[in-house]
Design a protein around this motif. Structure first.
Motif, PDB file in Angstrom:
ATOM      1  N   LYS A 108       0.946  -1.282   0.091  1.00 10.67           N
ATOM      2  CA  LYS A 108       0.015   0.050   0.003  1.00 10.67           C
ATOM      3  C   LYS A 108       0.803   1.299  -0.139  1.00 10.67           C
ATOM      4  CE  LYS A 108      -3.869   2.150   2.316  1.00 10.67           C
ATOM      5  NZ  LYS A 108      -4.792   2.275   3.488  1.00 10.67           N
ATOM      6  N   ASN A 109       1.939   1.148   0.900  1.00  5.77           N
ATOM      7  CA  ASN A 109       2.886   2.385   0.672  1.00  5.77           C
ATOM      8  C   ASN A 109       3.492   2.557  -0.516  1.00  5.77           C
ATOM      9  OD1 ASN A 109       2.394   2.870   3.579  1.00  5.77           O
ATOM     10  ND2 ASN A 109       4.325   1.606   4.244  1.00  5.77           N
ATOM     11  N   ILE A 110       3.832   1.244  -1.397  1.00  5.68           N
ATOM     12  CA  ILE A 110       4.379   1.661  -2.875  1.00  5.68           C
ATOM     13  C   ILE A 110       3.391   2.105  -3.594  1.00  5.68           C
ATOM     14  CG2 ILE A 110       5.299   0.342  -4.672  1.00  5.68           C
ATOM     15  CD1 ILE A 110       6.669  -1.423  -2.668  1.00  5.68           C
ATOM     16  N   PHE A 111       2.177   1.861  -3.331  1.00  4.70           N
ATOM     17  CA  PHE A 111       1.115   2.111  -4.502  1.00  4.70           C
ATOM     18  C   PHE A 111       0.741   3.509  -4.263  1.00  4.70           C
ATOM     19  CE2 PHE A 111      -3.457   2.497  -5.706  1.00  4.70           C
ATOM     20  CZ  PHE A 111      -3.108   1.857  -7.258  1.00  4.70           C
ATOM     21  N   THR A 112       0.677   4.039  -2.805  1.00  8.68           N
ATOM     22  CA  THR A 112       0.583   5.565  -2.577  1.00  8.68           C
ATOM     23  C   THR A 112       1.610   6.252  -3.050  1.00  8.68           C
ATOM     24  OG1 THR A 112      -0.886   4.849  -0.628  1.00  8.68           O
ATOM     25  CG2 THR A 112       0.175   7.080  -0.607  1.00  8.68           C
ATOM     26  N   ALA A 113       2.788   5.938  -2.987  1.00  6.97           N
ATOM     27  CA  ALA A 113       3.818   6.593  -3.272  1.00  6.97           C
ATOM     28  C   ALA A 113       4.006   6.968  -4.812  1.00  6.97           C
ATOM     29  CB  ALA A 113       5.354   6.223  -2.732  1.00  6.97           C
ATOM     30  N   LEU A 114       3.512   5.946  -5.571  1.00  6.19           N
ATOM     31  CA  LEU A 114       3.782   5.953  -6.933  1.00  6.19           C
ATOM     32  C   LEU A 114       2.721   7.288  -7.642  1.00  6.19           C
ATOM     33  CD1 LEU A 114       3.251   2.187  -8.248  1.00  6.19           C
ATOM     34  CD2 LEU A 114       5.106   3.560  -8.167  1.00  6.19           C
ATOM     35  N   GLN A 115       1.626   7.540  -6.874  1.00  7.25           N
ATOM     36  CA  GLN A 115       0.608   8.221  -7.544  1.00  7.25           C
ATOM     37  C   GLN A 115       1.010   9.667  -6.952  1.00  7.25           C
ATOM     38  OE1 GLN A 115      -3.530   8.169  -5.905  1.00  7.25           O
ATOM     39  NE2 GLN A 115      -2.624   6.327  -4.557  1.00  7.25           N
ATOM     40  N   ASN A 116       1.826   9.948  -5.996  1.00  9.20           N
ATOM     41  CA  ASN A 116       1.982  11.086  -5.360  1.00  9.20           C
ATOM     42  C   ASN A 116       3.187  12.037  -6.094  1.00  9.20           C
ATOM     43  OD1 ASN A 116      -0.122  10.945  -3.565  1.00  9.20           O
ATOM     44  ND2 ASN A 116       1.049  10.134  -1.961  1.00  9.20           N
ATOM     45  N   THR A 117       3.603  11.511  -7.242  1.00  8.45           N
ATOM     46  CA  THR A 117       4.782  12.384  -7.599  1.00  8.45           C
ATOM     47  C   THR A 117       4.624  12.019  -9.073  1.00  8.45           C
ATOM     48  OG1 THR A 117       7.224  13.003  -7.581  1.00  8.45           O
ATOM     49  CG2 THR A 117       6.572  10.620  -7.229  1.00  8.45           C
ATOM     50  N   ASP A 118       5.479  12.845  -9.898  1.00  5.63           N
ATOM     51  CA  ASP A 118       5.831  12.785 -11.425  1.00  5.63           C
ATOM     52  C   ASP A 118       7.275  11.663 -11.234  1.00  5.63           C
ATOM     53  OD1 ASP A 118       3.404  13.812 -12.153  1.00  5.63           O
ATOM     54  OD2 ASP A 118       4.385  15.732 -12.358  1.00  5.63           O
ATOM     55  N   TRP A 119       7.471  11.239 -12.467  1.00  3.76           N
ATOM     56  CA  TRP A 119       8.695  10.314 -12.282  1.00  3.76           C
ATOM     57  C   TRP A 119       9.183  10.674 -13.932  1.00  3.76           C
ATOM     58  CZ3 TRP A 119       9.683   7.765  -8.167  1.00  3.76           C
ATOM     59  CH2 TRP A 119       8.515   7.548  -7.393  1.00  3.76           C
ATOM     60  N   LYS A 120      10.652  10.742 -13.613  1.00  2.00           N
ATOM     61  CA  LYS A 120      11.604  10.613 -15.004  1.00  2.00           C
ATOM     62  C   LYS A 120      12.222   9.055 -14.883  1.00  2.00           C
ATOM     63  CE  LYS A 120      15.782  12.730 -12.759  1.00  2.00           C
ATOM     64  NZ  LYS A 120      16.819  13.859 -12.677  1.00  2.00           N
ATOM     65  N   PHE A 121      12.273   8.733 -16.008  1.00  2.00           N
ATOM     66  CA  PHE A 121      12.996   7.338 -16.170  1.00  2.00           C
ATOM     67  C   PHE A 121      13.954   7.176 -17.039  1.00  2.00           C
ATOM     68  CE2 PHE A 121       9.838   6.968 -19.321  1.00  2.00           C
ATOM     69  CZ  PHE A 121      10.414   6.338 -20.368  1.00  2.00           C
ATOM     70  N   HIS A 122      14.988   6.456 -16.675  1.00  2.00           N
ATOM     71  CA  HIS A 122      16.029   5.630 -18.001  1.00  2.00           C
ATOM     72  C   HIS A 122      15.945   4.285 -17.979  1.00  2.00           C
ATOM     73  CE1 HIS A 122      19.757   5.634 -19.916  1.00  2.00           C
ATOM     74  NE2 HIS A 122      20.355   4.609 -19.135  1.00  2.00           N
ATOM     75  N   ARG A 123      15.915   3.768 -19.206  1.00  2.00           N
ATOM     76  CA  ARG A 123      15.792   2.467 -19.293  1.00  2.00           C
ATOM     77  C   ARG A 123      16.556   1.738 -20.441  1.00  2.00           C
ATOM     78  NH1 ARG A 123      10.531   2.216 -21.384  1.00  2.00           N
ATOM     79  NH2 ARG A 123       9.838   2.055 -19.407  1.00  2.00           N
ATOM     80  N   THR A 124      17.182   0.701 -20.203  1.00  2.00           N
ATOM     81  CA  THR A 124      18.198   0.232 -21.098  1.00  2.00           C
ATOM     82  C   THR A 124      17.733  -1.232 -21.514  1.00  2.00           C
ATOM     83  OG1 THR A 124      19.357  -1.214 -19.192  1.00  2.00           O
ATOM     84  CG2 THR A 124      20.235   1.132 -20.157  1.00  2.00           C
ATOM     85  N   LEU A 125      17.665  -1.443 -22.808  1.00  2.00           N
ATOM     86  CA  LEU A 125      17.184  -2.595 -23.312  1.00  2.00           C
ATOM     87  C   LEU A 125      18.517  -3.382 -23.828  1.00  2.00           C
ATOM     88  CD1 LEU A 125      14.636  -0.479 -24.040  1.00  2.00           C
ATOM     89  CD2 LEU A 125      13.964  -2.663 -24.728  1.00  2.00           C
ATOM     90  N   THR A 126      18.876  -4.441 -23.621  1.00  2.00           N
ATOM     91  CA  THR A 126      19.669  -5.444 -24.174  1.00  2.00           C
ATOM     92  C   THR A 126      19.205  -6.718 -24.556  1.00  2.00           C
ATOM     93  OG1 THR A 126      21.081  -4.530 -22.127  1.00  2.00           O
ATOM     94  CG2 THR A 126      21.986  -6.573 -23.483  1.00  2.00           C
ATOM     95  N   SER A 127      19.319  -6.769 -25.957  1.00  2.00           N
ATOM     96  CA  SER A 127      19.038  -7.928 -26.674  1.00  2.00           C
ATOM     97  C   SER A 127      19.919  -8.880 -27.093  1.00  2.00           C
ATOM     98  CB  SER A 127      18.078  -7.308 -27.977  1.00  2.00           C
ATOM     99  OG  SER A 127      17.502  -8.217 -28.677  1.00  2.00           O
ATOM    100  N   ALA A 128      19.526 -10.091 -27.126  1.00  2.00           N
ATOM    101  CA  ALA A 128      20.706 -10.930 -27.458  1.00  2.00           C
ATOM    102  C   ALA A 128      20.283 -11.481 -29.069  1.00  2.00           C
ATOM    103  CB  ALA A 128      20.572 -12.328 -26.638  1.00  2.00           C
ATOM    104  N   LEU A 129      19.425 -10.865 -29.842  1.00  4.00           N
ATOM    105  CA  LEU A 129      18.951 -11.200 -30.977  1.00  4.00           C
ATOM    106  C   LEU A 129      19.034  -9.980 -32.024  1.00  4.00           C
ATOM    107  CD1 LEU A 129      15.779 -13.455 -30.397  1.00  4.00           C
ATOM    108  CD2 LEU A 129      17.816 -13.982 -30.681  1.00  4.00           C
ATOM    109  N   PRO A 130      19.326 -10.248 -33.077  1.00  4.72           N
ATOM    110  CA  PRO A 130      19.729  -8.782 -34.185  1.00  4.72           C
ATOM    111  C   PRO A 130      18.282  -8.343 -34.493  1.00  4.72           C
ATOM    112  CG  PRO A 130      20.406 -10.864 -35.179  1.00  4.72           C
ATOM    113  CD  PRO A 130      20.233 -11.250 -33.800  1.00  4.72           C
ATOM    114  N   THR A 131      17.321  -9.281 -34.371  1.00  2.00           N
ATOM    115  CA  THR A 131      15.994  -8.850 -34.914  1.00  2.00           C
ATOM    116  C   THR A 131      15.364  -7.833 -33.933  1.00  2.00           C
ATOM    117  OG1 THR A 131      14.896 -10.634 -34.028  1.00  2.00           O
ATOM    118  CG2 THR A 131      15.670 -10.675 -36.296  1.00  2.00           C
ATOM    119  N   HIS A 132      15.752  -7.953 -32.769  1.00  2.19           N
ATOM    120  CA  HIS A 132      15.091  -6.985 -31.697  1.00  2.19           C
ATOM    121  C   HIS A 132      16.312  -5.641 -31.367  1.00  2.19           C
ATOM    122  CE1 HIS A 132      13.320  -5.301 -28.181  1.00  2.19           C
ATOM    123  NE2 HIS A 132      12.012  -5.988 -28.572  1.00  2.19           N
TER     124      HIS A 132
END
Length: 672
Positions: free
Chosen positions: A485-509
């Protein structure tokens, strides 16, 4: 013509029908070796043992396990473990596993000791008393008082021939060297306990006891008392007396122990052999019900490592608890002790548990090395049902991996498998057995320890197993503190910036990075649990330099205990086609799709309360792709002081996909 009667017909008339003669002898032997006869013989022999203690005015020490039967618990000063096999012909030895140095404490306090043991018929005294302890006395003397040969070895001439004596004597200096090099004893500390050398003295029921007590000016007497009198013939010829009646008690005692016997001696002595097993079983149940946790042993020279039996275990005051039991400890016990770090090693009882330990112990090094205690070394408790076997193996593993030669335990410095050998293991095991002689791991347990110490392990794989164990076995400590519940509440009480890395083992992705922002918008739908619409927008830059906009929506819901079996967060798909494009969830829940991943129990991470972790309850199959999820949350996300951030990792496997997605979210601070 009728055959005349023979002597055989008169003495054993039933043998005229030609039964096996051996069955009669077996029946007679069993009668002579009955429980009643054994306990009665023990009682008679104990009176002689007491008279020896009074004659020499020295305390009684039991050579476990046989010796304890002949000493009333109130009169028992100590226990030692000297094996008769170390005194067998051509197998003479000085045990580096069981140093029995606790006997020196008794000698220091009382000036000497009476060590009690016994043996079955056919011998005047056990080899432990005639050779093993004399070897030990000589090794200790030469270690503490010099190896110049002045401190000779003494053996009883009636039990040890001059030839065997000479062969044993020739090995003493080698035993001394092994003791010094492998065990590295603190010689000055041990020397301070003895004012003069040790000297064995042998006493049997045929011996004359001193009256008045003798004063020994030149040595500390170690009186080796054979409790039973020697029987020349068969048991049936002794009127019910059994020589060495306590020997091999596992075969006749039905689990009876010396303390239970002495506490209930009159009741047991009055019971018939038919009723004795049932009475013993009831007494053992009563003893188990009142057993306390007073048997916790500090393993010296450490100041922070303890071993105890699991029953009625007291967890208070410990920083780390590791149990070797079929089931983890109850959640209520963990919560009551405010325990932060607990690892259950799931082991069955008996020999099966020793085999289980081979696999379970592999989790221990990674678990301990992941913990951080910068201010002071942690107080560690290891426990198993008996407190003498599996937990000893776990403690030995800890000592070999994390302790220095002075007993200091540092979890941040793990000894390499290349720096571990059998000498180190013997030395660390001697610390345990010296701290408490009853801590006696089985051969299978020690083999499991060796397997783990010499084989190493895949640390990454071990971490995954430990995390799974924390989820599936512990039923995490913080579940009832409304962490989801604490996590769920914390998610909606602020805006978020994010950084994502995607590492694919296949050349098609494509592989690459995504940077963007995300929001969680509360949605009110009468027939659904608390709901948030997750929306993100970012810029995806592939490793090949391509750039394009990435958008994604999901639905987060908080399940109560009534709705989901336990409080938790579930992530669902958002169905764009169910609502007009660009709008959110409909009034009746339109747009809320099926389950994507469901967050499992949230538990402390490797650094304790500063980071919380979770994994998905089940792997999710999306079309032909299999998704696995794992989360980490900063302390600020669970209602504590600390960072407000969280991370999620998705591992995706499928015929056309094989990639890992890692995303870190950080709170967007409002600028004034």
């Amino acid at each position: 013509m009728t055959q005349p009667l023979s002597e055989l017909d008169i003495i054993f008339p039933h043998l005229s029908n030609n039964p096996k003669f051996s069955s009669t002898l077996i029946s007679l032997k069993r009668s002579a070796l009955s429980i009643h006869n054994r306990l009665n013989s023990i009682t008679l022999d104990s009176k002689f043992v007491t008279s020896v203690s009074e004659a020499y005015q020295l305390p009684l020490v039991a050579n476990e396990r046989c010796g304890s039967w002949y000493i009333h618990p109130e009169k028992k000063a100590e226990g030692v473990y000297f094996k008769s096999t170390d005194g067998h012909m051509s197998q003479w030895g000085f045990s580096l596993r069981r140093l029995n140095l606790q006997l020196l404490d008794v000698v220091q306090k009382h000036g000497g000791a009476v060590v009690v043991d016994s043996t079955r018929r056919g011998k005047s005294m056990p080899d432990a008393l005639s050779k093993t302890i004399p070897i030990w006395c000589c090794v200790i003397n030469r270690t503490l008082f010099g190896t110049d040969g002045e401190h000779a070895m003494y053996t009883p001439p009636q039990a040890v021939s001059s030839s065997e004596h000479a062969q044993i004597s020739s090995k003493i200096d080698g035993f001394v060297q092994q003791f010094l090099e492998i065990c590295k004893p603190n010689v000055p500390e041990l020397r301070a306990k003895l004012q003069k050398p040790l000297r064995p003295i042998w006493v049997t029921q045929q011996s004359s006891l001193p009256d008045p007590p003798t004063v020994f000016e030149d040595f500390h007497p170690v009186v080796l008392c054979t409790a039973s009198r020697r029987v020349q013939g068969a048991e049936s010829s002794e009127g019910g007396y059994v020589q060495g009646a306590a020997d091999d008690h596992e075969a006749w005692s039905h689990g009876l122990t010396p303390p239970v016997f002495w506490k209930n001696k009159d009741l047991l002595m009055s019971a018939s052999d038919e009723d004795a097993p049932a009475i013993i079983s009831e007494l053992l149940e009563q003893a188990a019900s009142v057993r306390t946790s007073s048997g916790t042993t500090l393993i010296k020279p450490t100041s922070t490592l303890y071993i105890a039996a699991t029953q009625n275990i007291d967890l208070s005051g410990f920083d780390i608890v590791i149990t070797c039991t079929p089931e983890p400890l109850p959640l209520e016990s963990i919560k009551a002790a405010k325990l932060k770090h607990y690892l259950p090693l799931i082991c069955r009882t008996g020999k099966l548990g020793s085999r289980d330990l081979r696999t379970e112990l592999s989790l221990l090094p990674t678990f301990l090395s992941s913990l951080h205690f910068p201010s002071a070394p942690p107080k560690i408790l290891l426990s198993c049902p008996t407190g003498t076997d599996l937990s000893v193996g776990a403690a030995l593993t800890v000592l070999c991996l994390f302790s220095d030669d002075h007993g200091n335990i540092d979890l941040s410095t793990q000894r390499s498998e290349h720096d571990i050998d059998k000498i180190l293991i013997k030395q660390r095991l001697s610390w345990i057995t010296t701290s408490n002689p009853s801590l006696n791991p089985s051969r299978t347990t020690l083999q499991s320890v060796n397997n783990v110490l010499f084989s190493g392990g895949n640390a990454q794989q071990m971490r995954a197993q430990i995390t799974d164990r924390m989820h599936t076995a512990i039923k995490p400590l913080h579940h009832h503190h409304h962490v989801p519940k604490n996590i769920f509440t914390a998610l909606q009480n602020t805006d978020w910036k994010f950084h994502r890395t995607l590492t694919s083992a296949l050349p098609t992705h494509p592989s690459g990075t995504v940077d963007g922002t995300a929001t969680f918008t509360p949605v009110v739908v009468p027939t659904t649990p608390p709901t948030l619409l997750y929306a993100e927008q970012g810029e995806f830059v592939t490793d090949t330099g391509l750039t394009f906009t990435a958008r994604r929506k999901y639905v987060y819901q908080l399940l109560s205990e009534d709705e989901g079996g336990s409080e938790g967060v579930v992530v669902k798909f958002f169905d764009d086609e169910a609502v007009p494009r660009g709008s959110g969830v409909g009034r009746n829940g339109e747009g809320i799709g099926g389950v994507f991943v469901e967050m499992g129990d949230v538990v402390p991470g490797e650094s304790g309360q500063e980071v919380m972790r979770a994994r998905n309850k089940e792997q999710h199959l999306c079309a032909e792709d299999l998704y696995t999820a794992a989360w980490e949350f900063g302390a600020g996300m669970v209602g504590k002081e600390g960072g407000v951030w969280w991370e999620v990792r998705y591992d995706v496997k499928g015929p056309k996909k094989d990639y890992v997605s890692r995303t870190r979210y950080e709170r967007v601070k409002n600028e004034v």
